[in-house]
Design a protein around this motif. Sequence first.
Motif, PDB file in Angstrom:
ATOM      1  N   ARG A 197       0.817  -1.201   0.000  1.00 24.28           N
ATOM      2  CA  ARG A 197       0.000   0.000   0.000  1.00 24.28           C
ATOM      3  C   ARG A 197       0.862   1.267   0.000  1.00 24.28           C
ATOM      4  O   ARG A 197       0.391   2.352  -0.311  1.00 24.28           O
ATOM      5  CB  ARG A 197      -0.918   0.009   1.220  1.00 24.28           C
ATOM      6  N   LEU A 198       2.152   1.120   0.371  1.00 16.93           N
ATOM      7  CA  LEU A 198       3.078   2.269   0.358  1.00 16.93           C
ATOM      8  C   LEU A 198       3.817   2.382  -0.953  1.00 16.93           C
ATOM      9  O   LEU A 198       4.638   3.297  -1.136  1.00 16.93           O
ATOM     10  CB  LEU A 198       4.085   2.131   1.502  1.00 16.93           C
ATOM     11  N   VAL A 199       3.544   1.459  -1.885  1.00 20.40           N
ATOM     12  CA  VAL A 199       4.246   1.435  -3.171  1.00 20.40           C
ATOM     13  C   VAL A 199       3.266   1.811  -4.254  1.00 20.40           C
ATOM     14  O   VAL A 199       2.093   1.406  -4.219  1.00 20.40           O
ATOM     15  CB  VAL A 199       4.856   0.048  -3.436  1.00 20.40           C
ATOM     16  N   HIS A 200       3.792   2.555  -5.228  1.00 23.68           N
ATOM     17  CA  HIS A 200       2.964   2.941  -6.360  1.00 23.68           C
ATOM     18  C   HIS A 200       2.520   1.675  -7.079  1.00 23.68           C
ATOM     19  O   HIS A 200       3.293   0.723  -7.212  1.00 23.68           O
ATOM     20  CB  HIS A 200       3.759   3.842  -7.343  1.00 23.68           C
ATOM     21  N   PRO A 201       1.266   1.584  -7.514  1.00 20.08           N
ATOM     22  CA  PRO A 201       0.763   0.341  -8.117  1.00 20.08           C
ATOM     23  C   PRO A 201       1.639  -0.206  -9.230  1.00 20.08           C
ATOM     24  O   PRO A 201       1.781  -1.433  -9.366  1.00 20.08           O
ATOM     25  CB  PRO A 201      -0.619   0.744  -8.632  1.00 20.08           C
ATOM     26  N   GLN A 202       2.255   0.701  -9.998  1.00 17.68           N
ATOM     27  CA  GLN A 202       3.054   0.193 -11.119  1.00 17.68           C
ATOM     28  C   GLN A 202       4.332  -0.481 -10.641  1.00 17.68           C
ATOM     29  O   GLN A 202       4.970  -1.208 -11.392  1.00 17.68           O
ATOM     30  CB  GLN A 202       3.405   1.341 -12.075  1.00 17.68           C
ATOM     31  N   ASP A 203       4.735  -0.198  -9.386  1.00 20.72           N
ATOM     32  CA  ASP A 203       5.958  -0.810  -8.868  1.00 20.72           C
ATOM     33  C   ASP A 203       5.685  -1.994  -7.936  1.00 20.72           C
ATOM     34  O   ASP A 203       6.621  -2.534  -7.326  1.00 20.72           O
ATOM     35  CB  ASP A 203       6.785   0.233  -8.105  1.00 20.72           C
TER      36      ASP A 203
ATOM     37  N   SER B  58      17.632  -5.270  -3.179  1.00 26.90           N
ATOM     38  CA  SER B  58      17.588  -3.776  -3.220  1.00 26.90           C
ATOM     39  C   SER B  58      16.870  -3.304  -4.472  1.00 26.90           C
ATOM     40  O   SER B  58      17.102  -3.843  -5.566  1.00 26.90           O
ATOM     41  CB  SER B  58      19.001  -3.184  -3.193  1.00 26.90           C
ATOM     42  N   LEU B  59      16.017  -2.385  -4.244  1.00 23.56           N
ATOM     43  CA  LEU B  59      15.353  -1.699  -5.363  1.00 23.56           C
ATOM     44  C   LEU B  59      15.876  -0.236  -5.375  1.00 23.56           C
ATOM     45  O   LEU B  59      15.596   0.558  -4.453  1.00 23.56           O
ATOM     46  CB  LEU B  59      13.828  -1.699  -5.187  1.00 23.56           C
ATOM     47  N   TYR B  60      16.648   0.078  -6.383  1.00 25.63           N
ATOM     48  CA  TYR B  60      17.299   1.394  -6.402  1.00 25.63           C
ATOM     49  C   TYR B  60      16.412   2.478  -7.022  1.00 25.63           C
ATOM     50  O   TYR B  60      16.766   3.668  -6.976  1.00 25.63           O
ATOM     51  CB  TYR B  60      18.615   1.320  -7.163  1.00 25.63           C
ATOM     52  N   GLN B  61      15.303   2.048  -7.553  1.00 19.58           N
ATOM     53  CA  GLN B  61      14.402   3.052  -8.112  1.00 19.58           C
ATOM     54  C   GLN B  61      12.996   2.531  -7.945  1.00 19.58           C
ATOM     55  O   GLN B  61      12.565   1.610  -8.626  1.00 19.58           O
ATOM     56  CB  GLN B  61      14.692   3.313  -9.594  1.00 19.58           C
ATOM     57  N   ILE B  62      12.299   3.092  -6.997  1.00 15.61           N
ATOM     58  CA  ILE B  62      10.936   2.699  -6.726  1.00 15.61           C
ATOM     59  C   ILE B  62      10.183   3.934  -6.297  1.00 15.61           C
ATOM     60  O   ILE B  62      10.733   4.846  -5.699  1.00 15.61           O
ATOM     61  CB  ILE B  62      10.882   1.585  -5.648  1.00 15.61           C
ATOM     62  N   THR B  63       8.901   3.915  -6.635  1.00 16.15           N
ATOM     63  CA  THR B  63       8.070   5.072  -6.288  1.00 16.15           C
ATOM     64  C   THR B  63       7.182   4.670  -5.129  1.00 16.15           C
ATOM     65  O   THR B  63       6.409   3.714  -5.220  1.00 16.15           O
ATOM     66  CB  THR B  63       7.208   5.502  -7.470  1.00 16.15           C
ATOM     67  N   LEU B  64       7.317   5.393  -4.037  1.00 17.86           N
ATOM     68  CA  LEU B  64       6.547   5.133  -2.828  1.00 17.86           C
ATOM     69  C   LEU B  64       5.518   6.220  -2.655  1.00 17.86           C
ATOM     70  O   LEU B  64       5.656   7.343  -3.136  1.00 17.86           O
ATOM     71  CB  LEU B  64       7.469   5.069  -1.620  1.00 17.86           C
TER      72      LEU B  64
ATOM     73  N   GLY C  55       1.735  10.167   2.871  1.00 17.61           N
ATOM     74  CA  GLY C  55       0.528  10.873   3.267  1.00 17.61           C
ATOM     75  C   GLY C  55      -0.550   9.923   3.675  1.00 17.61           C
ATOM     76  O   GLY C  55      -0.523   8.744   3.352  1.00 17.61           O
ATOM     77  N   GLY C  56      -1.534  10.442   4.448  1.00 19.90           N
ATOM     78  CA  GLY C  56      -2.599   9.589   4.965  1.00 19.90           C
ATOM     79  C   GLY C  56      -3.453   9.048   3.839  1.00 19.90           C
ATOM     80  O   GLY C  56      -3.951   7.931   3.913  1.00 19.90           O
ATOM     81  N   GLU C  57      -3.664   9.814   2.793  1.00 24.47           N
ATOM     82  CA  GLU C  57      -4.512   9.384   1.695  1.00 24.47           C
ATOM     83  C   GLU C  57      -3.695   8.741   0.580  1.00 24.47           C
ATOM     84  O   GLU C  57      -4.274   8.316  -0.430  1.00 24.47           O
ATOM     85  CB  GLU C  57      -5.267  10.591   1.126  1.00 24.47           C
ATOM     86  N   ARG C  58      -2.415   8.664   0.738  1.00 21.96           N
ATOM     87  CA  ARG C  58      -1.508   8.072  -0.261  1.00 21.96           C
ATOM     88  C   ARG C  58      -1.679   8.755  -1.629  1.00 21.96           C
ATOM     89  O   ARG C  58      -1.718   8.115  -2.666  1.00 21.96           O
ATOM     90  CB  ARG C  58      -1.784   6.559  -0.439  1.00 21.96           C
ATOM     91  N   THR C  59      -1.796  10.041  -1.556  1.00 18.63           N
ATOM     92  CA  THR C  59      -1.954  10.796  -2.808  1.00 18.63           C
ATOM     93  C   THR C  59      -0.636  11.376  -3.306  1.00 18.63           C
ATOM     94  O   THR C  59      -0.563  11.882  -4.431  1.00 18.63           O
ATOM     95  CB  THR C  59      -2.945  11.942  -2.599  1.00 18.63           C
ATOM     96  N   GLU C  60       0.386  11.313  -2.475  1.00 20.02           N
ATOM     97  CA  GLU C  60       1.682  11.863  -2.849  1.00 20.02           C
ATOM     98  C   GLU C  60       2.655  10.725  -3.030  1.00 20.02           C
ATOM     99  O   GLU C  60       2.552   9.690  -2.378  1.00 20.02           O
ATOM    100  CB  GLU C  60       2.185  12.809  -1.777  1.00 20.02           C
ATOM    101  N   SER C  61       3.598  10.921  -3.941  1.00 13.84           N
ATOM    102  CA  SER C  61       4.603   9.888  -4.217  1.00 13.84           C
ATOM    103  C   SER C  61       5.981  10.504  -4.169  1.00 13.84           C
ATOM    104  O   SER C  61       6.148  11.727  -4.297  1.00 13.84           O
ATOM    105  CB  SER C  61       4.336   9.239  -5.576  1.00 13.84           C
ATOM    106  N   PHE C  62       6.988   9.683  -3.973  1.00 11.80           N
ATOM    107  CA  PHE C  62       8.373  10.173  -3.975  1.00 11.80           C
ATOM    108  C   PHE C  62       9.267   9.030  -4.407  1.00 11.80           C
ATOM    109  O   PHE C  62       8.974   7.852  -4.160  1.00 11.80           O
ATOM    110  CB  PHE C  62       8.765  10.681  -2.593  1.00 11.80           C
ATOM    111  N   PRO C  63      10.365   9.324  -5.056  1.00  9.91           N
ATOM    112  CA  PRO C  63      11.288   8.270  -5.462  1.00  9.91           C
ATOM    113  C   PRO C  63      12.135   7.837  -4.264  1.00  9.91           C
ATOM    114  O   PRO C  63      12.472   8.661  -3.399  1.00  9.91           O
ATOM    115  CB  PRO C  63      12.124   8.963  -6.538  1.00  9.91           C
TER     116      PRO C  63
END
Length: 1014
Positions: free
Chosen positions: A88-94, A112-118, A121-129
């Motif tokens: 749930r903390l990972v972007h669906p595509q990852d 190790s995943l060196y490039q993943i989008t997480l 936020g409470g609503e999981r509307t924000e992502s970060f590499p």
Amino acid sequence: MEAGHLDLTELLETLRIYQSELELQNRELRDYQALNQRLLDNYAAFLGGLPIAALVVDRYGLILQANREAEARFGFRLQSSRHMLLRRLVHPQDEPKLNLALLQAEAKGQASLYQITLLSGGERTESFPAELHIARLPGREERPCEFSCAVVDLTEQMRHEEALRIAHVQLREQETCYRIAADHSPDWDYWYHPEGRYVYVSPGCQDISGFPPQAFKDDPQLMERLLIPEHVERWQRHLQEVHEGCESPHVSMEFSIRRADGELRHIEHQCQGIVDKDGTYLGRRGVNRDITARKKAEAQVTQLTRLYSTRAAVNQAITRLEDEIRLLKTTARIAVEQGGFSACVFTARARPGQTPRIWASHGLTATQLADIPLETLWESIRKQPWHFINEQPLICSDCKEHAPHVPDRWRSWAIERRIHSCGHFPVFVGDELLAVASFLAGEPEHFTPQITDLLKGVVEDLSHALRQMARERQRKAKEAEFQKQESEARAFAQGIIDSLSANICVLDMSGTIVAVNRSWREYGRKGQAPEDRISQGINYLDVCDRAAARGIADAARIAAGIRGVIAGDLEVYEDEYRIDPQTHRIRVTPLKAVAEQQRHHLVISHLDITDIKRNETALVEAKEEAERASRAKSEFLSSMSHELRTPMNAVLGFAQLLEIDPGLNPEQQEHVQEILRGGRHLLQLINQVLDLATVEAGRVELSLENVPLRELVDECIMLVRPLAQEHQIRIQSRCPSRCVAFADRMRFKQILINLLSNGIKYNRHAGLLEICGEEHPRDGTITVSVTDTGRGIPPDRLAELFEPFNRLDADVLETEGTGIGLAISRRLAEVMGGDIEVDSLPDKGSTFRVRLPRGEWNDDSDGSSPDTRPHPVPDREHAPRTILHIDDNPANIRLVAQILRRHGHLRLLNSPNPRFGLELAGAHQPDLILLDINMPDLDGYQVLKRLRAAPATADIPVIALTAFATRRDMERGHSEGFDAYLTKPLDVPRFLQILEKLLAQSPDEASGPAAPRH
């Protein structure tokens, strides 16, 4: 750490190491941008307290444990969020990548995943590499497998990497710009490697040294060979320091090189050692800048400073010295010793063919001065004099180069003496070229515009000083001459004063005599008693006061006059006094100083005027006698004129009547013409004698006006043309159209008619008479010349022409004339401010020139004079007009009656008595009255006054018919009120013309009474 097992500590240690690496990267980034500071702060916080998110999950991805950074990063609380899955903390595509990583970690112990989008936020509307590091942990609570997950937020790293990429791009751009700037800079940039070779040399080296950049890369010693010898050692010492790795922050030095073409260049060298971040010495970056122009400017400034001090020293010498040669020698010495010139020479001006003389010099030996080719220099100056006269110096910038204005001999001489440039400046004294100042320099191109202007200023100061010295010398000479002349004049004046017969003394303001002349000394000895003697040192006023006390009134009056001059009440005092039997005149005047207006002394002169008084009395008596004689002469001439004109009136009047009588035969007509010629000649003689008497007595009355010359000449020619036709004389005239004389018109006309008549009478038969007018604006005069083609006048008899009654032996029978016309003409011309001159050649003719003041042309000057030609009285079909004639001479009455008899419309009343004439005028009220002036009982003026006073006769026109023919008589007649003034003998045509004119103006009977006269 065993294979397949990952210790959290080791993971943390690995993370710490990785964090250190990131810190190192961030440290590099901090060199480029200040924003890296935030990343450094984040890494420092991580090292101090694990600032990264850390999670523990099971094999299905269920979150079992999370640190505070994870809770904060992902926005959840583990206690209230049980059974949260990692996916749930990972972007669906990852999510697939996460599942594979978990399987790999389970199988291999870590992944190790060196490039993943997480998601955060409470609503999981924000992502970060991020980077996700998974390590297998022993299971808890009987769970077979758990994993530790370390999350490294890559947001800042990626931002810094992007900034680093941009910085690298900018660095490459800056490097390109620097290389472009260095390649196109006029400076000589280079990079010198520690191994002793040039890594980079900018193209500017070729303009400065004459060699391309590759030459220095191929031959590092080329620079040393270009240096001038005196700078080689300093450069070698500098290179030694460079080879030893000297890390001096900055080195600056100046040296000079000799280009490939031999030109000398001055270089400013600056270099600095370069080290990398590890402190490794990489070599020196240097710049060689061409400062030749600056060096020249500094040299010029130095030279200008020296020249300013030179000019100041020359000005001090000008104020100190008074001799021209010493001043020039001092100036030459100052120019060499302070101005920096090799030599200075002042050469006096020489004429062609002469050897120039040297007035002053410095810096050259006697042998060098003897060989100097100054004559060639002056020859060059003479070839272009205007250039030099306009104070433009002759400059030779380089004697080795050919210059058209510099002689070859001069250049050869200069080169042998190591003189490379020279300037020759003109030295003027006033407007005269006095000398040439030559300044010689040992280097080429020495005479820049600034130095030239300064030297011109020095020479101008010298020129002014020489001029002032010449003036001062002249002033002193004049002053000495003046003092000598003043001394001589004083002695001469004293001699003159001593030789005067007047007694002269000088008083001070108290009245004491301070100086006397010789006559006064003799005069002072005349006193009988010692107290009465008047000599130097005696108070003049005291002597006068003592004499006044004795009752001498003249002494008291003289003393009062002297005191009035002393007080300033009188400017001059003059008086006369008697010392029997002599009369003296005393004159008292103040003697003022030339530069002051105060009175310091008085001058008193006593002059014996006894003889002068006697002569004045005789002169007064002689003047009175002369005036009596003049009055008697005038009365005689007036009386004689009247007595002659009265019979002449009858002679000429009846002759004119006979002339128009148709009953006379030709012989009788010829006799009448002889009578008329003789009478008119006699009348002309009478008029000219009266004119001569008037001129000689100085009683000529003039009416000066602007007289147009051409108009007057044409009028005179018209009057003499019958006489010219009689002698077959051709008349030619040339007069400017706007030529005007300032003269009396009648007198000027009289002069011209006399000259034209003489030119006709004394001309050859069928000769030529020329009259020419000419203006002379320069002296403000005009001349009229009359030239004939007669027999001419001998030169020795020209002076006799203007003597009265002298006709130069002319035949009286052949040529009419009285011999006084020229005398009258010359004196009339002189009275009008002019003169008459004559030139004559025997058998060629004569030219008479009348010179008079020049008048001013105006628009009214071209108006023609009224027509005065006689007109016959036409017959009228009017009622008879009555004319009253009052005259005591029966012959005159008969003459007028005969003249008017031919005009039937005129009725004549005669009265031989003035009182009877007044009665006739009152009774008949005639249309016109003819009145004589010289009558018994009542003269014409008294009769006229009574006529004007009576209302019945006040408006009747009155014509004076009289033998009083002088100008003064005519003016009086017009002023008394006569309507016309006709002199005897009568000119019948003119008489009839005036008669007709006045009768036409008088009112007819039908017109009613005329307005009264005022």
